[in-house]
Design a protein around this motif. Structure first.
Motif, PDB file in Angstrom:
ATOM      1  N   ARG A 118      31.783 -34.862  -3.384  1.00  0.00           N
ATOM      2  CA  ARG A 118      32.998 -34.863  -4.181  1.00  0.00           C
ATOM      3  C   ARG A 118      33.930 -35.971  -3.668  1.00  0.00           C
ATOM      4  NH1 ARG A 118      36.823 -29.572  -4.677  1.00  0.00           N
ATOM      5  NH2 ARG A 118      38.238 -30.392  -6.239  1.00  0.00           N
ATOM      6  N   PRO A 119      34.213 -36.990  -4.459  1.00  0.00           N
ATOM      7  CA  PRO A 119      35.088 -38.078  -3.994  1.00  0.00           C
ATOM      8  C   PRO A 119      36.483 -37.544  -3.638  1.00  0.00           C
ATOM      9  CG  PRO A 119      34.042 -38.655  -6.068  1.00  0.00           C
ATOM     10  CD  PRO A 119      33.751 -37.211  -5.823  1.00  0.00           C
ATOM     11  N   ARG A 120      37.051 -38.104  -2.576  1.00  0.00           N
ATOM     12  CA  ARG A 120      38.379 -37.703  -2.139  1.00  0.00           C
ATOM     13  C   ARG A 120      39.239 -38.942  -1.925  1.00  0.00           C
ATOM     14  NH1 ARG A 120      36.407 -33.266   2.235  1.00  0.00           N
ATOM     15  NH2 ARG A 120      36.289 -31.528   0.771  1.00  0.00           N
ATOM     16  N   LYS A 121      40.497 -38.798  -2.313  1.00  0.00           N
ATOM     17  CA  LYS A 121      41.449 -39.884  -2.099  1.00  0.00           C
ATOM     18  C   LYS A 121      42.243 -39.562  -0.840  1.00  0.00           C
ATOM     19  CE  LYS A 121      44.728 -42.740  -4.624  1.00  0.00           C
ATOM     20  NZ  LYS A 121      45.462 -42.915  -5.889  1.00  0.00           N
ATOM     21  N   ASN A 128      31.608 -40.993  -0.135  1.00  0.00           N
ATOM     22  CA  ASN A 128      30.396 -40.662   0.624  1.00  0.00           C
ATOM     23  C   ASN A 128      30.004 -39.196   0.500  1.00  0.00           C
ATOM     24  OD1 ASN A 128      30.117 -43.287   1.542  1.00  0.00           O
ATOM     25  ND2 ASN A 128      31.445 -42.924   3.305  1.00  0.00           N
ATOM     26  N   GLU A 129      30.958 -38.339   0.228  1.00  0.00           N
ATOM     27  CA  GLU A 129      30.680 -36.911   0.069  1.00  0.00           C
ATOM     28  C   GLU A 129      30.260 -36.648  -1.377  1.00  0.00           C
ATOM     29  OE1 GLU A 129      30.903 -34.678   2.644  1.00  0.00           O
ATOM     30  OE2 GLU A 129      31.372 -36.389   3.923  1.00  0.00           O
TER      31      GLU A 129
END
Length: 116
Positions: A76-79, A73-74
């Motif tokens: 920059r994708p985050r795991k 959703n941001e």
């Protein structure tokens, strides 16, 4: 002749390496992404190099101690990582064993007058 400070730094590195897993697991009852976990641990006095943390997170996930999900959703994708149900059980057991170990070490060190 060996340098005392250099030897202490090397031995502390070994101690930290042995405790990093429980430190990481302790912070993952709520979802965290890698950088937030690095910052959180550092704030609590446990500095962790990202080059150490990310392979550890992957290994813990492979051992089924962690679950992960991507947040796209941001910009920059985050795991995000979080303890799995199995990981919660393992962490509870490690926590119990850690407390026993700390108590034993406190007994040993106080018997020796703190080693000083």
């Amino acid at each position: 002749m060996a340098d005392v400070q250099e030897t202490i730094v090397g031995l502390l590195s070994e101690l930290r390496r042995g405790t990093i897993v429980i430190g990481v697991l302790s912070q993952l009852s709520e979802p965290q992404y890698g950088y937030s976990l690095v910052s959180l641990l550092e704030e609590k006095g446990i500095p962790v190099d990202p080059g150490t943390l990310y392979p550890l997170l992957r290994r813990l996930e492979k051992q089924e101690l962690l679950e992960s999900r991507w947040d796209t959703n941001e910009s920059r994708p985050r795991k995000y990582y979080q303890l799995s149900p199995f990981g919660k059980e393992v962490y509870a057991g490690l926590n119990q064993e850690w407390r026993k170990l700390v108590a034993s070490m406190e007994d040993i060190l106080s018997d020796l007058g703190g080693g000083e």
